[in-house]
Design an enzyme around this catalytic site. Sequence first.
Site, PDB file in Angstrom:
ATOM      1  N   GLU A 269       0.825  -1.206   0.000  1.00 48.17           N
ATOM      2  CA  GLU A 269       0.000   0.000   0.000  1.00 48.17           C
ATOM      3  C   GLU A 269       0.864   1.263   0.000  1.00 48.17           C
ATOM      4  O   GLU A 269       0.450   2.318  -0.478  1.00 48.17           O
ATOM      5  CB  GLU A 269      -0.943  -0.019   1.208  1.00 48.17           C
ATOM      6  CG  GLU A 269      -2.196   0.803   0.989  1.00 48.17           C
ATOM      7  CD  GLU A 269      -3.272   0.570   2.043  1.00 48.17           C
ATOM      8  OE1 GLU A 269      -3.595  -0.603   2.340  1.00 48.17           O
ATOM      9  OE2 GLU A 269      -3.789   1.555   2.583  1.00 48.17           O
ATOM     10  N   HIS A 291       7.567 -26.971   2.039  1.00 53.28           N
ATOM     11  CA  HIS A 291       6.731 -28.027   1.467  1.00 53.28           C
ATOM     12  C   HIS A 291       5.635 -27.429   0.599  1.00 53.28           C
ATOM     13  O   HIS A 291       4.600 -28.049   0.382  1.00 53.28           O
ATOM     14  CB  HIS A 291       6.143 -28.869   2.595  1.00 53.28           C
ATOM     15  CG  HIS A 291       7.214 -29.426   3.474  1.00 53.28           C
ATOM     16  ND1 HIS A 291       7.824 -30.635   3.242  1.00 53.28           N
ATOM     17  CD2 HIS A 291       7.841 -28.884   4.549  1.00 53.28           C
ATOM     18  CE1 HIS A 291       8.759 -30.824   4.159  1.00 53.28           C
ATOM     19  NE2 HIS A 291       8.796 -29.786   4.953  1.00 53.28           N
ATOM     20  N   LYS A 404     -12.984   2.592  -2.134  1.00 52.31           N
ATOM     21  CA  LYS A 404     -13.953   2.947  -1.080  1.00 52.31           C
ATOM     22  C   LYS A 404     -15.087   3.774  -1.693  1.00 52.31           C
ATOM     23  O   LYS A 404     -16.264   3.595  -1.373  1.00 52.31           O
ATOM     24  CB  LYS A 404     -13.271   3.768   0.030  1.00 52.31           C
ATOM     25  CG  LYS A 404     -12.336   2.961   0.944  1.00 52.31           C
ATOM     26  CD  LYS A 404     -11.784   3.841   2.075  1.00 52.31           C
ATOM     27  CE  LYS A 404     -10.825   3.098   2.985  1.00 52.31           C
ATOM     28  NZ  LYS A 404     -10.272   3.890   4.081  1.00 52.31           N
TER      29      LYS A 404
HETATM   30  O1  PA5 Z   1      -2.962   1.797   5.943  1.00 58.44           O
HETATM   31  C1  PA5 Z   1      -3.934   2.452   5.653  1.00 58.44           C
HETATM   32  O2  PA5 Z   1      -3.943   3.695   5.616  1.00 58.44           O
HETATM   33  C2  PA5 Z   1      -5.240   1.749   5.339  1.00 58.44           C
HETATM   34  O3  PA5 Z   1      -5.040   0.376   5.249  1.00 58.44           O
HETATM   35  C3  PA5 Z   1      -6.255   2.039   6.437  1.00 58.44           C
HETATM   36  O4  PA5 Z   1      -5.721   1.646   7.669  1.00 58.44           O
HETATM   37  C4  PA5 Z   1      -7.567   1.301   6.185  1.00 58.44           C
HETATM   38  O5  PA5 Z   1      -8.079   1.633   4.921  1.00 58.44           O
HETATM   39  C5  PA5 Z   1      -8.588   1.653   7.252  1.00 58.44           C
HETATM   40  O6  PA5 Z   1      -8.775   3.039   7.281  1.00 58.44           O
HETATM   41  P1  PA5 Z   1      -9.327   3.770   8.567  1.00 58.44           P
HETATM   42  O7  PA5 Z   1      -8.337   3.579   9.671  1.00 58.44           O
HETATM   43  O8  PA5 Z   1      -9.467   5.184   8.171  1.00 58.44           O
HETATM   44  O9  PA5 Z   1     -10.631   3.131   8.896  1.00 58.44           O
END
Ligand code: PA5
Length: 418
Positions: A269, A291, A404
């Site tokens: 990410e 394995h 989203k």
């Molecule tokens: O790492 C990130 O920024 C994302 O994975 C968020 O943690 C995830 O989308 C959840 O978002 P939020 O904490 O705003 O609910």
Amino acid sequence: MKPLIQFDYTHLVHKFSETQLHSLIKKKEAVRRDLKHKKEGGEIGFVDLPYQENPSPLLHLAAEVRQTSETLLVIGIGGSVLGAKAAISALAKNKKFKIVFMENPNPDSLYRLFQEIDLKKTTINVISKSGSTLETLSLFFIFYERMKKIFSAKELKKRIIVTSETTPNPLTTLAKQFEWRCLTIPLNVSGRFSVLSSVGLFPMAVAGLSIAKLLAGARWMHDEQRESYLYGTLAYGAHQLLKKSTTVIFPYDERLSLFGDWFCQIWAESLAKSELSGPTPMKAIGALDQHSLLQLFLEGPGNKWYTTIGIEHFDTDIKIPKTSLIKNFPYLKNTSLSEILNAEKTATEKSLIEYHNPLCRLTLPSLSEETLGALFFHFELATTAAGYLYQINPFNQPAVDHGKEWTKKLLHKKISAL
Ligand code: PA5
């Protein structure tokens, strides 16, 4: 003090030509300066987390939850839960107090969970930095309504703890209205870099982990940050120069399996922001994946480089007993499980090297709060360094946000299904 992580880059470094190495080292220094500059400008918050001054409100709250409940139900997704899940599954010893994570809005899993936990003895920690993530909020609303039927308004207030940013958002607005207690995430710390903030620390404290030791481990890594910059730089080089598009993390301890998931998220990410900047993360667990995936690693496409994580000393060890069954297995005589696992790790490393794969080895003296704190912080720094080398912003996630938005539109019935 013995290093909390020993780094061995020998079998990665010699894959680069001298000119390549020279230019990578120069880049590393530039990145280090850039990071320092951005940190001083307040752009990067996670680097300050190991030095947070007073985690005691969080610890008091954790102690209270342990007294009043037998389950902490953590509702969140992605960066809001992966760190705590990783740490608790690696280190929590007292399984009497249950920490349950609910991430996916899957009705069947939720139905199963209803049978497993006693809501009368449960406290909820709902975690969302943005306060608007629909998976998290929809699950929370379901539990809220169920808990409302069980508890008085006064008691219910004590059973809900919100972790979110300080600025108003849908969740903090509700928290204010209903007077739920709140833990905060600094604005300049993004979700996947928040494991050492109250996002990760609160569930870990409830699980009985030592927060002081975790933060001490992260501070040790902060002092040794050159190693993390070097790792991030060599990772970038492995991708861009050696054309190894997949980064494999390979702990020889299944207690680090969820740590592997945490790593995959932060790597993917944070770094995948263009055609050229997305090294694919992958986790393998030793010895299990000898394995399974090892065949792919050794004889499949050579597009990967590897980081093994080994544990020198396990908390306990178990000897193979003297037994008549052992007759045909002389190499197992007088040996122990930790010796077997570490021999398997070395064997895999030797095979990876023989098959010409770049390899970096991380060795922890043991698996503890200190070493895990160091490991989290190392990969956060290394990811940031790699991100700056790719010249991308490692802290945003525009494509995730795009997904989203589509979901919201679908649920609003503003668009139709495919
Ligand atoms: O790492 C990130 O920024 C994302 O994975 C968020 O943690 C995830 O989308 C959840 O978002 P939020 O904490 O705003 O609910």
